[in-house]
Each structure stands twice: as C-alpha cells, then as structure tokens.
Write an enzyme that holds these catalytic residues in place. Structure first.
Site, PDB file in Angstrom:
ATOM      1  N   CYS A   1     -24.771  42.122  61.507  1.00 17.23           N
ATOM      2  CA  CYS A   1     -23.772  43.109  61.938  1.00 17.23           C
ATOM      3  C   CYS A   1     -22.775  43.423  60.841  1.00 17.23           C
ATOM      4  O   CYS A   1     -22.064  44.431  60.916  1.00 17.23           O
ATOM      5  CB  CYS A   1     -23.051  42.615  63.188  1.00 17.23           C
ATOM      6  SG  CYS A   1     -22.228  41.022  62.989  1.00 17.23           S
TER       7      CYS A   1
ATOM      8  N   GLU B   1     -19.477  43.195  71.330  1.00  9.68           N
ATOM      9  CA  GLU B   1     -19.525  43.247  69.864  1.00  9.68           C
ATOM     10  C   GLU B   1     -20.507  44.362  69.522  1.00  9.68           C
ATOM     11  O   GLU B   1     -21.718  44.189  69.649  1.00  9.68           O
ATOM     12  CB  GLU B   1     -19.991  41.918  69.266  1.00  9.68           C
ATOM     13  CG  GLU B   1     -20.030  41.938  67.753  1.00  9.68           C
ATOM     14  CD  GLU B   1     -20.524  40.648  67.144  1.00  9.68           C
ATOM     15  OE1 GLU B   1     -20.806  40.637  65.937  1.00  9.68           O
ATOM     16  OE2 GLU B   1     -20.650  39.645  67.873  1.00  9.68           O
TER      17      GLU B   1
END
Length: 325
Positions: A302, A265
C-alpha cells in the site's frame, strides 16, 4: 486438505443457492477447482444472527480464554504447512518467500493480540471517584472502559491473502476485543481463504468458543459485501482495499437507519515529492530507491509510490533518465 468451495458459517460448511465461481491462477491463466458458492441472503442473515447470539457469551469470557483461542488459531494456521502456501501461490502468483513471510506475520499478529488481552491495559479503564461534599455541586463517580461493540464485518484484501485477510489484523483485533467476526473472503483467493477459515473454526471448536463467533462468506460481486454491511446486526466494518470499494462500504454503513463505523485502509496514489536540492545531490540514488519501492512485493504494498513530483529542469530530467533505465 480438500477444498469444499462452500461458505463457513457458525462452525460448519453451509450450502448456498448463490451463483458459482472459480479461482483464477494468474501465472497459468487457468481457472482452479473447485467451484465456490456465493453466499445468498439467507446465509448472510444466518451468519449475522448467530454472530449476535454468540456475542454475549463470547464477550463475557475471561481474557485468558480469548487469548487461548487466538493462540490456537495461530497453531492451526501453522499446521496447514506447505499446502496453504501452495494454494496461495496458485491463486496470487506471489513468490513462496513472500507468502511464507506473510503467514509468519499473520501468526505473530494473532499471538500479539493474545498477549495484549492477557496484559489487559487495552480496555483503558478509568475511575474518577465521587466527591459528594464538593461545592458548589457534588462530584459524581464516573467510570469508563472500552467494551466490545458486537458482530464485526471484515473484508479480505486482494494484495495480502493472509496478513490482511481471513485471520489478519482486523479479525484478530475484533476477536481479541470480544467481537464475533463475519469475514467476506476476497474472490481472488477463495481457496486460501477457505483453508484459513477452516483453521479458525477448528481452533474455535477445540477451545470451546460459541458456534457463531466466526463465519466466512464468499462473494464475487458487490451484493454479498453490501448485504453484510447493511444487515442490522452488523456493528462495525474493517476494510483494506481500494478507495472506490471502501467508499461504497462507507456509504452503505452511513446510509443505515443506525449508521455504523467503517475502519478502512484504502488505496492512494501516494505522491512522492522530490526537492531540488535532493535532486542535485543524489538524483540517481533517489531514482533507484523509487524503483525499488514501486516494485516491492510485486508492486502490491500500500506504500507503493504512484506519482513523482519535482521542479522541471536539468536535475529532474536527469532523474527521469535514471528512472527509465
């Protein structure tokens, strides 16, 4: 809990000949005690060899045994109490409330995976029975299920010192599946990482897990992480972090004689597109919502938008004025 500044490998604290470094407190601008030892090549090899040795006995454990291990890790992390939050706050300058919430998320992830493996459907077992008299050719008996891969390398994220770190989702899922884990701790919060790793080791001992089921290695440079990924006994990589860092690990994994998967990720600028009709109707509320998204969690999430794209004109100029307030 006194920090030792050492790597944790196969059930114990290990000395290393690697370089030393200290954690840095962003709020005070001071370095924190103690010195932490960077893992050397010998310790990387030891961690992976012992993880491989632990793989067969660990994968053969009943699901309930692994579930109890995960539940016990959750208990041990919770038992660290305020000491864990205080050290994490020193190393990250994140608010106590944010870190307490993240600890709760970490504990809940461990419990969720424990419940998942008790339930059992995660293996996705399929049985396609044989039809020996089928024409024109007999149909064979075909059976499939998901199985553990072997030792997994997990990289702690800089912006989530608990939930995406030593005992976060990547570690919890790998352990739940029956894979030993070697964690590369993030150098931004080595003390926090050591405390959580100690909780994992304690839980492993108390539930009778194989000694090599979990290790945690320190490293401030790239050498330790690349060394773990390139080690022939590493079977997969879990990473949360920057695009540059994730690509480097992916390239190292792909360049091995036998490539391995990297579950990454990675960071993004997260472009945010604003259509003219929306700007005309609610430019101010969009600007306020964008501002809140950018600053959420001290800007460490994020999902933080990094680029706003709109059609030039009066409405977009109005949006920019609201944004600049």
């Amino acid at each position: 809990m006194e920090l030792r500044g050492r790597n944790i490998c196969a059930g114990g604290y290990k000395e290393s000949s690697g370089s030393r470094f200290k954690a840095f407190a962003p709020a005070s601008g001071q370095f924190l005690e103690p010195d932490f030892e960077e893992a050397d090549a010998g310790l990387i090899n030891q961690a992976l060899v012992q993880a491989e040795e632990a793989f067969e006995p660990y994968r053969k454990l009943k699901a309930e045994a692994r579930a109890q291990f995960l539940d016990r890790i959750a208990v041990e992390i919770e038992d660290l109490g305020d000491r864990l939050i205080e050290r994490a706050q020193l190393e990250t300058a994140l608010p106590k409330e944010r870190l307490s919430g993240e600890r709760g998320r970490t504990i809940n992830q461990l419990k969720m995976f424990a419940q998942l493996i008790r339930e059992g459907s995660w293996v996705e077992a399929r049985i396609d029975r044989a039809i020996p008299d089928r024409q024109p050719l007999p149909k064979p008996d075909v059976r499939r299920m998901l199985i553990p891969m072997g030792p997994v390398a997990v990289f702690g994220a800089s912006n989530f010192p608990l939930a995406f770190s030593v005992a976060g989702g990547d570690t919890a899922s790998a352990l739940a599946a029956g894979c030993p884990v070697v964690v590369k701790a993030h150098p931004a919060h080595p003390g926090t990482s050591e405390m959580v790793a100690g909780a994992v080791i304690k839980a492993a001992c108390e539930t009778g897990m194989p000694a090599g089921v979990f290790s945690m290695l320190h490293g401030i440079g790239h050498e330790v992480g690349i060394g773990i990924v390139r080690h022939p006994l590493t079977r997969a990589v879990g990473f949360t972090g920057s695009l540059r860092g994730g690509r480097a690990l992916f390239d190292a994994a792909a360049g091995r004689p036998i490539p391995i998967p990297v579950y990454a990720e990675m960071g993004s600028i997260n472009p945010f597109f604003i259509l003219p009709g929306a700007l005309k109707e609610r430019a101010e509320s969009i600007a306020e919502g964008l501002k809140n998204s950018v600053t959420l969690g001290s800007g460490q999430f994020c999902t933080c938008p990094g680029l706003a794209v709109g059609v030039a004109g009066d409405d977009f100029d109005r949006f920019k004025r609201f944004w600049a307030r």
